[in-house]
Each structure stands twice: as C-alpha cells, then as structure tokens.
Design an enzyme around this catalytic site. Structure first.
Site, PDB file in Angstrom:
ATOM      1  N   SER A  85      51.379  49.563  37.190  1.00 11.08           N
ATOM      2  CA  SER A  85      51.028  48.902  35.932  1.00 11.08           C
ATOM      3  C   SER A  85      52.141  49.110  34.903  1.00 11.08           C
ATOM      4  O   SER A  85      53.290  48.792  35.162  1.00 11.08           O
ATOM      5  CB  SER A  85      49.673  49.410  35.435  1.00 11.08           C
ATOM      6  OG  SER A  85      49.226  48.652  34.330  1.00 11.08           O
ATOM      7  N   HIS A 189      45.215  43.341  33.780  1.00 12.96           N
ATOM      8  CA  HIS A 189      45.594  42.659  35.026  1.00 12.96           C
ATOM      9  C   HIS A 189      44.551  41.627  35.453  1.00 12.96           C
ATOM     10  O   HIS A 189      44.274  41.449  36.636  1.00 12.96           O
ATOM     11  CB  HIS A 189      45.868  43.683  36.144  1.00 12.96           C
ATOM     12  CG  HIS A 189      46.917  44.675  35.765  1.00 12.96           C
ATOM     13  ND1 HIS A 189      48.240  44.316  35.613  1.00 12.96           N
ATOM     14  CD2 HIS A 189      46.839  45.998  35.460  1.00 12.96           C
ATOM     15  CE1 HIS A 189      48.927  45.386  35.251  1.00 12.96           C
ATOM     16  NE2 HIS A 189      48.114  46.409  35.134  1.00 12.96           N
TER      17      HIS A 189
END
Length: 304
Positions: A85, A189
C-alpha cells in the site's frame, strides 16, 4: 538475494518514532521533511495517541518518513524493494525513482486526498483470517465488499461501507476463523478512493522521475517494473485498486529471495513472510536495536 520491504497503513503505533530520532542526524531529517510538507512528524511519531495517528493524512507521511529513516540508518543496498500500500512510495524512493523529500510531498497529497475521499461515506476495512481465497472473495462480492488486500498466508482484507463491514462480522465466509476490523479510516484500494486518484495524478505531473536502480516489485500484480514512469503510474492508480501482496511474495520466490528485511515500523510483512515464504530468513526493523542484526543478515544474503 535480499528484499527490503516497507509496511502499509496500520503498522503505526504511538511513540514508535521515538528511538529512531536518537540516531545521528535523524531529528534534523525529520524536521526538514516536516517543514516541507507542513506536518510535525516528530510530534506525531513520539507524542500523539493512537487516534491521532490513525488519521490517514497523518499516518501515511509518518510511515514513509519512518521507512526512509530506518533504511538510511541501515545503510545497505538491497537487490529488490517492494512496499505494501503506502509503503510502495517508500519503496519507490529506496529504488531511486523519486527523491526522499518528493516522496514525502507525494504521500502528503495521497494522505489528504484519501482522507477527503473517506469522509464522503463512512467506510472501513477488516482482515479475514483463514479460509480459502476463492470462497472468501466470492462471499465478499455477495456482500458488496472489495477484497482490497490479498495478502497471502491465509489473509484477505475486505473494504466497504461501515454497514457492509458490520454484515461481514455477522456473516463470515466459510472457513474464516476471525474477522478483525482494522485501525484505518476508510475503504482504501476501492472505488471509494477514486477522488484521490485525480489529486495524485496532478501531483505526479510535477515529479522528477528516474528509472529504478534496483529491482522494483509492484503490489498491483507482483510484477517487476523497469521504468520510473510506470512506477509512478502504478502509485497513482493503486489507491483505488486492490493490493496483491500474495503475488509480490510469489515473485520473491521466483527471484530467489533468501532473506527479507522490513523497514520501520516493521512486523506486519515479516509475519506474512514467515507463513508464506518458508526457508526465507526474516527481520523486522522495530527499533535501532535491530540494525546490527539486519546488517549481518544483509551481508549474508545481499548477492546479486
């Protein structure tokens, strides 16, 4: 073969930056980055409580700063880098794609953009432990949730609205042992983050970018990326697309990785690697006390 990895949001804990600031020059570097991005990283990394550093706009720059600081203290050149991430911005800087200060400016924009996107609808994320991936993913889709992080080692992170997460807690997929809500402030996401993509695309246009100097593994699909422009393009898009850390670890196997070191605040990715990469030596940089052991590990495994 050594891979240096950087953790994503949720790895932060109150006060975790304190011991790192005792290293020579560290406080000055943090002060410079803080001034550049308009955020007191030293305060948030040493004195702020868990709720304050849960704020996306704070947590993300703090994590990248800690990762870069610990990697600089390690003073080693890994053959491979990757990040989970937001940790992928740390990895991009470690690979020489962007300068450290540019990485901090970029992640500041990312954190602010994602925080604003998260404020539109009450959303969240939860880790599912155990179960078969195909069964779990199908179950999540029936509930309207996104498998936002497919982490391997029996872990998938679901993301969606607060109501959808609540429904998941009451209705676990077959084989899943536990559903653990995460300390993040939104459904990262996923399509909920689309507004942040536009902000990042604008910020990326002003970056000075070079090609990676080491092997860079992208968490979008586990593939290696050879050009700086492609790295940045993936960094822009990944905020609204799933993280495939499982595929990154498969690539580590294919590349012959024998050791994995996780930058500060380390622990999360080492835990996944211990389950998914048997035989690979692992070490997490939690405090500067871990540096000597990490250097020793690197000297044994840093072959090209």
């Amino acid at each position: 073969m050594l891979v240096l990895v950087a953790p994503g949001q949720g790895a932060q804990t109150p006060g975790f930056l304190t011991p790192w600031l005792e290293l020579p020059g560290a406080a000055d570097r943090i002060a410079g980055w803080s001034e550049a991005i308009g955020l007191d990283l030293a305060h948030y990394g040493t004195k702020a409580d868990a709720d304050e550093i849960r704020d996306t706009a704070v947590a993300q720059p703090l994590l990248v700063a800690a990762g870069l600081l610990s990697a600089a203290a390690l003073d080693a050149s890994p053959g491979i880098v990757a990040g989970h991430s937001v940790g992928e911005i740390t990895a991009a800087a470690l690979a020489g794609v962007i300068e450290d200060e540019a990485a901090l400016r970029f992640v500041r924009t990312r954190g602010l953009g994602m925080a604003e996107a998260a404020a539109v609808t009450e959303t969240g994320m939860a880790a599912l432990l155990g179960g078969e991936p195909d069964v779990t993913v199908a179950h999540l889709k029936r509930l309207g949730l996104t498998p936002a992080n497919v982490n391997g080692a029996g872990q998938i992170v679901a993301a969606g609205t607060a109501a959808q997460i609540a429904a998941l807690v009451e209705d676990k997929p077959e084989g899943v042992r536990r559903v653990v809500p995460l300390k993040v402030a939104g459904a990262f996401h996923t399509h909920h983050m689309a507004p942040a993509v536009d902000r990042l695309r604008e910020a990326a246009a002003s970056l000075t970018v070079t090609d990676p100097t080491v092997t860079y593994v992208s968490n979008a699909d586990g593939r290696t990326v050879a050009t700086g422009d492609e790295v940045i393009s993936r960094l822009v898009g990944q905020v609204a697309n799933p993280v495939r850390w499982d595929l990154c670890m498969e690539t580590f196997k294919e590349l012959g990785v024998t050791a994995l070191v996780e930058a500060a605040p380390g622990g999360t990715l080492v835990g996944l690697a211990k389950r998914a990469l048997p035989g690979v030596r692992t070490l997490a940089l939690k405090t500067p006390d871990d540096l000597d052991a990490a250097r020793a590990l690197i000297s044994e495994h840093a072959g090209a």
